[in-house]
Structures are given as structure tokens and as C-alpha cells.
Design a protein around this motif. Structure first.
Motif, short mmCIF file in Angstrom:
data_model
loop_
_atom_site.label_atom_id
_atom_site.label_comp_id
_atom_site.label_asym_id
_atom_site.label_seq_id
_atom_site.Cartn_x
_atom_site.Cartn_y
_atom_site.Cartn_z
N LEU A 8 0.84 -1.19 0.00
CA LEU A 8 0.00 0.00 0.00
C LEU A 8 0.87 1.24 0.00
CD1 LEU A 8 -1.52 -2.14 2.31
CD2 LEU A 8 -3.33 -0.55 1.70
N ILE A 9 0.32 2.32 -0.51
CA ILE A 9 0.99 3.62 -0.40
C ILE A 9 0.01 4.64 0.13
CG2 ILE A 9 2.65 3.14 -2.24
CD1 ILE A 9 1.05 5.08 -4.01
N CYS A 10 0.54 5.63 0.83
CA CYS A 10 -0.24 6.77 1.30
C CYS A 10 0.36 8.03 0.69
CB CYS A 10 -0.23 6.86 2.82
SG CYS A 10 -1.07 8.33 3.47
N ILE A 11 -0.47 8.83 0.03
CA ILE A 11 -0.02 10.08 -0.56
C ILE A 11 -0.68 11.21 0.23
CG2 ILE A 11 0.12 11.46 -2.65
CD1 ILE A 11 -0.20 8.90 -4.27
N ASN A 12 0.06 11.79 1.14
CA ASN A 12 -0.46 12.76 2.09
C ASN A 12 -0.44 14.18 1.52
OD1 ASN A 12 0.48 14.39 5.04
ND2 ASN A 12 -1.48 13.38 4.79
N ASP A 13 -1.60 14.80 1.47
CA ASP A 13 -1.72 16.15 0.92
C ASP A 13 -1.31 17.18 1.97
OD1 ASP A 13 -2.27 18.16 -0.81
OD2 ASP A 13 -4.46 17.88 -0.84
N VAL A 14 -0.62 18.20 1.52
CA VAL A 14 -0.23 19.33 2.37
C VAL A 14 -0.33 20.60 1.52
CG1 VAL A 14 1.33 18.00 3.86
CG2 VAL A 14 2.22 19.08 1.78
N LYS A 15 -0.13 21.74 2.14
CA LYS A 15 -0.20 23.00 1.41
C LYS A 15 1.01 23.13 0.49
CE LYS A 15 -0.90 27.96 2.04
NZ LYS A 15 -1.07 29.07 3.03
N ILE A 16 0.73 23.29 -0.80
CA ILE A 16 1.79 23.47 -1.79
C ILE A 16 1.37 24.54 -2.79
CG2 ILE A 16 2.79 21.14 -1.64
CD1 ILE A 16 1.02 20.34 -4.00
N SER A 17 2.29 24.97 -3.62
CA SER A 17 1.98 25.99 -4.61
C SER A 17 1.06 25.42 -5.69
CB SER A 17 3.27 26.50 -5.27
OG SER A 17 3.84 25.49 -6.07
N ASP A 18 0.33 26.31 -6.36
CA ASP A 18 -0.55 25.87 -7.44
C ASP A 18 0.24 25.20 -8.56
OD1 ASP A 18 -2.68 26.91 -6.06
OD2 ASP A 18 -2.78 28.79 -7.21
N GLU A 19 1.45 25.70 -8.80
CA GLU A 19 2.28 25.12 -9.87
C GLU A 19 2.68 23.69 -9.53
OE1 GLU A 19 2.23 29.41 -10.03
OE2 GLU A 19 2.84 28.04 -8.40
N ARG A 20 3.09 23.47 -8.28
CA ARG A 20 3.49 22.11 -7.88
C ARG A 20 2.28 21.18 -7.87
NH1 ARG A 20 7.31 18.84 -6.06
NH2 ARG A 20 6.86 17.32 -4.43
N TYR A 21 1.14 21.70 -7.42
CA TYR A 21 -0.07 20.87 -7.42
C TYR A 21 -0.42 20.42 -8.84
CZ TYR A 21 -5.02 19.65 -7.35
OH TYR A 21 -6.21 18.99 -7.54
N ALA A 22 -0.38 21.34 -9.80
CA ALA A 22 -0.73 21.00 -11.18
C ALA A 22 0.22 19.95 -11.74
CB ALA A 22 -0.70 22.27 -12.05
N MET A 23 1.51 20.10 -11.45
CA MET A 23 2.50 19.14 -11.93
C MET A 23 2.29 17.77 -11.30
SD MET A 23 5.59 17.55 -10.91
CE MET A 23 6.36 18.65 -9.70
N LEU A 24 2.14 17.74 -9.97
CA LEU A 24 1.94 16.47 -9.27
C LEU A 24 0.64 15.80 -9.69
CD1 LEU A 24 3.06 17.48 -5.66
CD2 LEU A 24 4.17 15.77 -7.10
N HIS A 25 -0.41 16.59 -9.80
CA HIS A 25 -1.72 16.04 -10.17
C HIS A 25 -1.63 15.32 -11.51
CE1 HIS A 25 -5.89 16.12 -11.68
NE2 HIS A 25 -6.25 16.12 -10.40
N SER A 26 -1.01 15.95 -12.48
CA SER A 26 -0.90 15.36 -13.82
C SER A 26 -0.07 14.08 -13.80
CB SER A 26 -0.29 16.38 -14.78
OG SER A 26 -0.07 15.81 -16.04
N MET A 27 1.10 14.12 -13.17
CA MET A 27 2.00 12.96 -13.19
C MET A 27 1.47 11.79 -12.37
SD MET A 27 5.79 14.75 -13.14
CE MET A 27 6.60 13.17 -13.41
N ILE A 28 0.87 12.10 -11.22
CA ILE A 28 0.34 11.02 -10.37
C ILE A 28 -0.86 10.36 -11.04
CG2 ILE A 28 -0.83 10.55 -8.17
CD1 ILE A 28 1.08 12.60 -6.88
N HIS A 29 -1.73 11.17 -11.65
CA HIS A 29 -2.86 10.59 -12.39
C HIS A 29 -2.37 9.66 -13.49
CE1 HIS A 29 -6.98 11.98 -11.39
NE2 HIS A 29 -6.32 12.82 -10.62
N GLN A 30 -1.35 10.09 -14.22
CA GLN A 30 -0.85 9.25 -15.31
C GLN A 30 -0.25 7.96 -14.78
OE1 GLN A 30 -1.28 9.89 -18.70
NE2 GLN A 30 -0.72 7.73 -18.67
#
Length: 292
Positions: free
Chosen positions: A256-278
Motif C-alpha cells: 500500500l501507499i499513502c499520498i499525504n496532501d499538504v499546502k503546496i503551490s498551485d504550480e506544484r499541485y498542477a504538476m503532481l496532479h498530472s504525473m500522479i494521475h498518469q
């Protein structure tokens, strides 16, 4: 064995209206942000945990249920179905967790998942329960600095009180992963400590709260938990390299993995969101029975 998942979509207008009406606090982006990864949790359950009997999705309103959810395969549970009306609406996961065992037709053995935990490799029933006992790592801590650790200490103190145990300078803290629960034990401490539990309930998070750790600690203190860490990898999106997270999804070395959300910049969120979804699309390309 069942799975219970708590879920919130912070962009839901119905939920937002309630939040604005009943709280004076700004909406916490990291706490209520939906990364859109719930389908991959469902796919992971189907592929890697075929022994699961039923999946229960706990939400505040019917409007919170994603349109892709197959309601014939997923049991949708509303807060009003399990939480006394005088404590609703609530935006506090601790208040919700105190009532999950009240889900109708819930199996005696169930796993409580937050929506940031994903089974990415083959699991066995014995990873979570053995001969009527839950399996999870439990550690001991002394310092209760910060709200979360104070809530952990509260949870341990209430579990000890239910068993007439003396207070301890150390408090128990279960591993942050899906939690193995015995419904009958949850019901027992809920009834024993009903007044004390209700006194901790609040609409938003508070230092007086107790968390679901109370149930695990109560089981542990009775010898109904095997202290063995569940195979998992934990990532904080603030510091974990995205390539490392994606590799753990696509070529997992832990179950199992846990991906813990924290406060990050909008730019980092957009990059992580795209790559993790893929990465999740690569790992789980086919829809599960839980999706339309």
C-alpha cells in the motif's frame, strides 16, 4: 471483510454552503481538496484485495458521490445514516470516525480507509486480520505537541478508561494506514464511553477530539491487535520527488501507499496532479466493478 472509505469533495456547492453557514473557519484546501484519485483506490481494491465483500463510501450529502460510482456495487452511506442529527452537519473527520461502525450490515471485520491510501500490490486477508485479531503497527509516544498528537493522546486515554486501566505517561499511536476494525469491539467502547465520546464531538477539528485510534487502542490493550506493520510507503507531496511517488505506484515494492496532501503551490499541485494521475492510469488502466 468490508472496506469503509470516507470521502469529501471540497468543491461541491452543497457542501460549501453548509460549511459557510455552520463554521467561521476558511475552507482548508489541503484537508478538503479532492485529487480525483478515488477511482484508483477502487481499482486497487478490486485487483489487489479480491477478498473484500463490500465497499462502503461515507459522504455528507448525495451530491458528494462522484457520478462515475456504480451504486449497485458501492454502498453509499450518508452522515445522517450513522451520526446523531444534533452533531450534523460536521466537517470533522474525527466526529465521522466515531460512528463508522454504525453502518448498516457492516461486516464484523472491516478496514477503514482514508481516500489517500491505495493498495498497489497484491494483498492477503492475513495482512489485516488473523484469527479474529487485527494486524497493524502500534508505537508508543511521550510528547503530545500539536493538535494531532494531543488528539492521539486523548484517544489513548479514553481507551484505557474504558478498560479501567491506569493512565500512562506514554500514549499509543497506530500506524497511519488502513485500520483493521472489529465492529463488535467498536460498538462496545462506543456504548461504554458514549457520554465521554459525545463530549468530544465538534463540527471542525479541536484539541478535545478523539480519533479512530481510540478503537484500535482499545483492541490493542485487550490483545486483539497483532503489533505488526502493514506493508506500506508514505509520501508527503511537500517533499517527496514526484518521480519517486510515480515509481512506487507503477512498480510497487510495498503493498500500500499513502499520498499525504499538504499546502503546496498551485504550480506544484498542477504538476503532481498530472504525473500522479498518469502513473495510476498506467498501473490500473481498466475500470473496476465499482465504476459505471
Amino acid at each position: 471483510m468490508d472496506v469503509v472509505i470516507t470521502y469529501v469533495d471540497g468543491l461541491d456547492p452543497v457542501w460549501q454552503k453548509d460549511y459557510e453557514q455552520f463554521t467561521n473557519a476558511p475552507i482548508s484546501q489541503k484537508r478538503f481538496r479532492d485529487w480525483g484519485l478515488l477511482p484508483y483506490l477502487m481499482r486497487g481494491i478490486e485487483e489487489n484485495m479480491p477478498f473484500i465483500r463490500k465497499v462502503h463510501l461515507v459522504v455528507s450529502h448525495d451530491s458528494q458521490v462522484p457520478k462515475w460510482v456504480n451504486r449497485e456495487a458501492v454502498n453509499v452511506v450518508l452522515h445522517k445514516d450513522i451520526i446523531p442529527v444534533e452533531y450534523l452537519p460536521t466537517f470533522n473527520s474525527n466526529t465521522i470516525e466515531m460512528h463508522l461502525h454504525r453502518i448498516a450490515n457492516l461486516d464484523e471485520e472491516y478496514l477503514y480507509f482514508n481516500d489517500d491510501i491505495f493498495p498497489v500490490a497484491k494483498c492477503e486477508p492475513e495482512d489485516f486480520f488473523r484469527q479474529g485479531r487485527g494486524v497493524i503497527g502500534v508505537s508508543r509516544h511521550m510528547l503530545a505537541t500539536g493538535m494531532f498528537k494531543k488528539i492521539c493522546r486523548n484517544s489513548d486515554m479514553l481507551a484505557r478508561k474504558a478498560l479501567n486501566r491506569n493512565k500512562s505517561c506514554l500514549f499509543l499511536r497506530p500506524q497511519h494506514i488502513c485500520a483493521p476494525m472489529l465492529r463488535s469491539e467498536c460498538e462496545r467502547i462506543y456504548e461504554l464511553m458514549r457520554e465521554e465520546i459525545f463530549a468530544t464531538l465538534s463540527r471542525t477539528r479541536s484539541e478535545k477530539n478523539v480519533t479512530q485510534y481510540m478503537f484500535v487502542n482499545y483492541m490493542y490493550l485487550q490483545g486483539k491487535i497483532i503489533n505488526e506493520r502493514i506493508s506500506k510507503r508514505h509520501f508527503s507531496i511537500a517533499i517527496a520527488p514526484c518521480k519517486l511517488i510515480c515509481r512506487a505506484i507503477e512498480r510497487p515494492r510495498r503493498k500500500l501507499i499513502c499520498i499525504n496532501d499538504v499546502k503546496i503551490s498551485d504550480e506544484r499541485y498542477a504538476m503532481l496532479h498530472s504525473m500522479i494521475h498518469q502513473a495510476f492510469k498506467n498501473r490500473f488502466p481498466r475500470k473496476s466493478k465499482y465504476e459505471i
